[in-house]
Design an enzyme around this catalytic site. Structure first.
Site, PDB file in Angstrom:
ATOM      1  CE1 TYR A 122      -7.471  -7.248   4.084  1.00 28.81           C
ATOM      2  CE2 TYR A 122      -9.795  -7.008   3.637  1.00 28.81           C
ATOM      3  CZ  TYR A 122      -8.746  -6.980   4.519  1.00 28.81           C
ATOM      4  OH  TYR A 122      -8.987  -6.675   5.824  1.00 28.81           O
ATOM      5  CD  GLU A 123      -6.101  -2.863   0.241  1.00 28.19           C
ATOM      6  OE1 GLU A 123      -5.497  -2.363  -0.721  1.00 28.19           O
ATOM      7  OE2 GLU A 123      -7.245  -2.516   0.566  1.00 28.19           O
ATOM      8  N   GLY A 124      -3.706  -6.902  -2.565  1.00 35.31           N
ATOM      9  CA  GLY A 124      -2.581  -7.584  -3.199  1.00 35.31           C
ATOM     10  C   GLY A 124      -2.199  -8.804  -2.387  1.00 35.31           C
ATOM     11  CD  GLN A 143       1.649  -6.787  -0.957  1.00 32.53           C
ATOM     12  OE1 GLN A 143       2.468  -5.873  -0.882  1.00 32.53           O
ATOM     13  NE2 GLN A 143       0.397  -6.596  -1.365  1.00 32.53           N
ATOM     14  NE  ARG A 178      -0.408  -3.362  -1.736  1.00 36.16           N
ATOM     15  CZ  ARG A 178       0.061  -3.523  -2.967  1.00 36.16           C
ATOM     16  NH1 ARG A 178       1.298  -3.201  -3.263  1.00 36.16           N
ATOM     17  NH2 ARG A 178      -0.730  -4.009  -3.914  1.00 36.16           N
TER      18      ARG A 178
END
Lengths: 596, 596
Positions: A439-441, A446, A295
């Protein structure tokens, strides 16, 4: 033709003047981080990114990756660039010395990562994913697994991946269906399909070490029944070298908006042999290490791409002539003035630059805390640093990618219609950057992490690591003749952040929808104040440098201009964000689901 | 697979309930605009856009246009769709009856245009450009030229283009180099290169009527020496049919971010025969008619694409299951709740929808004034309408495309990582939409037009057409039990707009840089208040409908939800915009040009 020059001057400033890393020489690995060493590394890194990676950025986008019968070939030149990357020892920069790495801290690795991103984000995903896999194995796997995999991963001979998502579950990993059946020899047979696997298959490394989330037969349902496995592309022979093919294949690659040089793979696991990493059913916890590091890395993608966009847009604005300044001709020797004379063009460029330099400072400051959390001898320092890192991670991920994307769009805007044409390379940056918010949340995830988990964690303890130093800085400098006016502006926005925090905490206790409704506005408000705090601190450093007669006067003077610009033209957004947060959940929840 | 359903219900509401076009039956052409007629037209238009244009939207993007030796071929299916477009008489909807059109007003043409844009913006550019060329010729050319060209353009047998930009000059048309040499027969020989010519060359029409800005030999320098010419692709034979090829060719087509089914041409004029349109050296004035109409059309592109994005994102959010509502399971029969339960997802969707419906209302309201300016028998009504149209044109162009682009990005965000994958069709909308902020004058240019030309024009007379009705509406409804709370919110933002206007007027007089520095923030502030005013008026209409027991209760209830959402979650941006405007020029102008 697009241009790129690694911003090594700013990186040096952040490390040595702003973070004053010299003060941490008692922390293992930090004693080496002298200006001489980092200058040497950054200069070499700049050369590598500018001369090896950047020339492949447009051609890689144009050509994309190729899939044929399970084989994936990245664009022309990528393999040679990857060979040069390995040969230069770049992969091991922040890997442990015991695995053959150089053992340098994150704060040295991060600027290098930024250069890789700016010069060729598609190429950067291959080593980027390896880096995350290396960390997850290092922190969670048995000594035996570490010994077998990490040295090869540190050199870059083997690459790594991260297999979380499945077609039906996206962010909700509790829905994972991939199965792991225990075998008599202690290994597992992994079966299932994973999607959106960056660098899942390619021909640049001798082996690929897949980290895979799966559910062991009989495991509890949901998130508490998920375990983490190493699944190598090629099984290891007794001597540790790659042997026969494991039961994992790439079923296809995605056609995407951008990031085309990076293969986004559908990975099919068909009774593939896997090895448990860490404890049974504790896969999510192990994976979180990787996700958190990823992240920060994705946040840096927002900055790196915005830097690339800025450099090109500024260059264009200084060269492109059109019209005259509103106050009369400024460049009489030209048929028209360059568009840099127009206030709106300057506003766009200054917005980009104030974001880039402020966000870079925030990322570096956070990376320093990641290093302290890892390495500092004093446990209480480690805990405090860990708190700040946990607090800032969702902000870095979401705010830096959201603002980075916005910034890149300003860069394209400076070009007028030419920004839409492929040859200038600007539209590619939009396309490459759009994934970073997803991506990655996603940014929304977040925001929920920040408001739903990080704020309440340990009774609000994490917040103190940010609120206290900001509060203290404001009190100490509000009466400063030069810094005072900037401090006053941050103080106003900081008060809004405190007010929003109190409101969310109070309302959120009664009704989680209130907290959820304000989450993304709150994250943005937090991001603005955090970057504003960085600008205050940079202004302080640069004022001191100017006072002591530093030779690079223009550099520090620009920092002051940018700090002021940020406070007066960007930070005011905090006022509308506070209003929106306090408007609460009702306007969002009133309409029936079916009416959408 | 992407979906699209033309929003005919909302269009009907805007025409008949909101604008109450029945009240204008004394205006030529308006008597026909009954609900029956528009229902019939919109239903047919919906069918055409959904069934003919929409199926070619993704394939057209994938395939793009082809250029070979000067010949341009649009993507597969476009020619057949264009034939169907002609056969359906769609091109003549708003053309004059004397040229074979249906003579309907803009307010009927605009909803059709929106459907064309939503369903296939690339395809829509071909008739879109023809429409602008038709208007410019109709208003400026001699009777002889009109008679020769307009009937064929009204049917769509011939298409039209707009040739302004050259490689070196962009927005600064004073730098135009294309030459026109007078010939003994009264025609001109046109020589030069034009770039970014949409629909400049293709094989769908029998002839292409290029409108070209050029400089007649000996003309004054700069903008006052530019004239407008018709340059047909094929010369006309004495019987008026296309004959031999004229000296104009397409040198190449651009590779672009999106809008790939629309050919963006480099046009080379090599002693091509041209005919003067309007007065010598008054080409800019003649072209402005076309540009203003085009600017409203481009604003509508922001809305049309955002509508497409909304429909797909809302659909996805109702189908995609993942996680559970923050307040507990809402759909117990499913393995997870659809993501529509999450406040942040709703916020994104509501932002899109409140923009779409509010912006559509604003565009329709402006189009009504364009019609009144054209057609109303009373000169003072025409003048007032013209004032409002002139004032709103830059706002429609810039605010609707800037917000439309932002809105589309929210739509992609609802999809998470899937939004980045081509098959869902969402990333294409971003790529197609990005040009709207750039062409026909960038958003920054629109802001300068608003602040530098429209505000001071006739001593501020234009502003009155907006400020007076808003002021009056606020006073009349602030005490209304149901509307009052919404009115109060708009009043606060309207006061900010008034304050910003006064500040810009006062400061701008002393230093044009002050006005220029606040221009783009001011335009956004104006856009927010304008759309807010539309929402107030829609809320009033829908409250009345609910009170009288209208059968479509849900429709009107949703309007009220959206009005409230707009006021509480979008309109607050006016506060930070005001702060930024009043921060003035200094933060933008302080840094040296070379330091960028």
């Amino acid at each position: 033709m697009p241009i790129y020059q690694a911003p090594v001057r700013d990186m040096r400033y952040l490390l040595h003047d702003f973070l004053e890393v010299g003060r941490y020489s008692n922390v293992p690995g930090f004693a080496d981080v002298t200006p001489d060493l980092t200058d040497a590394i950054f200069e070499e890194a700049a050369k590598f990114s500018q001369e090896v990676c950047f020339p492949l950025n447009q051609s890689g986008d144009e050509e994309g990756c190729h899939w044929e019968k399970g084989k994936v070939t990245p664009p022309k030149g990528f393999k040679e660039a990857y060979d040069a990357f390995k040969a230069g020892g770049w992969n091991g920069l922040t890997c442990e010395t015991e695995h053959g790495g150089q053992g340098l801290p994150n704060i040295v690795g991060l600027p290098f990562m930024e250069m890789m991103i700016s010069s060729n984000i598609s190429f950067a995903t291959y080593p980027g994913l390896s880096r995350g896999a290396y960390e997850a194995i290092k922190r969670n796997a048995s000594k035996e697994l570490k010994d077998r995999y990490l040295p090869k991963m540190a050199t870059g001979e083997w690459s790594g991946t991260m297999n979380l998502t499945e077609p039906h579950c996206g962010t909700d990993l509790g829905l994972i269906r991939t199965k792991a059946e225990p075998q008599p020899d202690g290994s597992y047979k992994i079966t299932g399909t994973k999607i959106f696997i960056s660098a899942g298959e390619h021909d640049m490394a001798e082996n690929i070490v897949h980290l895979v989330l799966a559910r062991v037969t009989g495991a509890p349902e949901g998130i508490r029944g998920i375990s983490l496995f190493i699944v190598p592309k090629f099984m290891l022979k007794p001597d540790g070298s790659p042997g026969e093919r494991n039961g994992v294949t790439c079923g296809s690659i995605e056609k995407k908006m951008g990031l085309k040089g990076s293969a986004t793979c559908v990975m099919n696991y068909d009774s593939a042999t896997g090895y448990l990493v860490g404890d049974l059913h504790k896969g999510m916890r192990a994976m979180f290490v990787m996700m958190n590091e990823a992240r920060i890395g994705v946040g840096m993608q927002g900055v790196g791409l915005s830097e690339l966009a800025y450099q090109n847009a500024a260059n264009y604005a200084k060269e492109r002539i059109q019209g005259r300044s509103l106050t009369g001709t400024k460049y009489p020797d030209k048929a028209a003035d360059p568009i840099i004379v127009h206030p709106d063009v300057r506003k766009m460029l200054l917005t980009m630059r104030a974001f880039n330099e402020g966000a870079r400072a925030l990322a570096m400051w956070t990376a320093l805390h990641a290093d302290l959390a890892d390495r500092h001898p004093d446990e209480s320092v480690r805990r405090d640093a860990e708190d700040l890192l946990a607090l800032m991670t969702p902000i870095i991920k979401a705010y830096l990618t959201d603002m980075g994307y916005e910034s890149i769009n300003w860069g394209v805007q400076c070009y007028g219609g030419h920004g839409y044409i492929k040859e200038h390379g600007m539209e590619q940056i939009i396309r490459d950057a759009r994934i970073t918010q997803l991506y990655e949340g996603t940014s929304g995830i977040q925001a929920l992490d920040l408001v739903g988990r990080k704020l309440p964690q340990h009774m609000g303890r994490l917040l103190r690591q940010f609120f206290h130093p900001v509060d203290q800085f404001i009190h100490e400098h509000v009466d400063d003749a030069k810094l005072g006016p900037l401090v006053m502006q941050l103080a106003k926005s900081f008060a809004r952040l405190q007010q929003a925090t109190a409101w969310l905490a109070e309302q959120g206790l009664k009704d989680p929808m209130q907290a959820g409704s304000g989450a993304s506005d709150y994250l943005k408000l937090f991001g603005l104040v955090a970057v504003g705090y960085m600008w205050l601190r940079m202004a302080k450093v640069s004022l001191a440098k100017l006072a002591e007669g530093d030779g690079d006067k223009a550099f520090h003077q620009n920092k002051l201009h940018l700090a002021r610009f940020f406070m007066e033209k960007m930070l005011p957004d905090t006022s509308s964000l506070l209003s929106k947060i306090m408007a609460g959940a009702e306007p969002l929840m009133a309409m029936d689901d079916a009416a959408f």
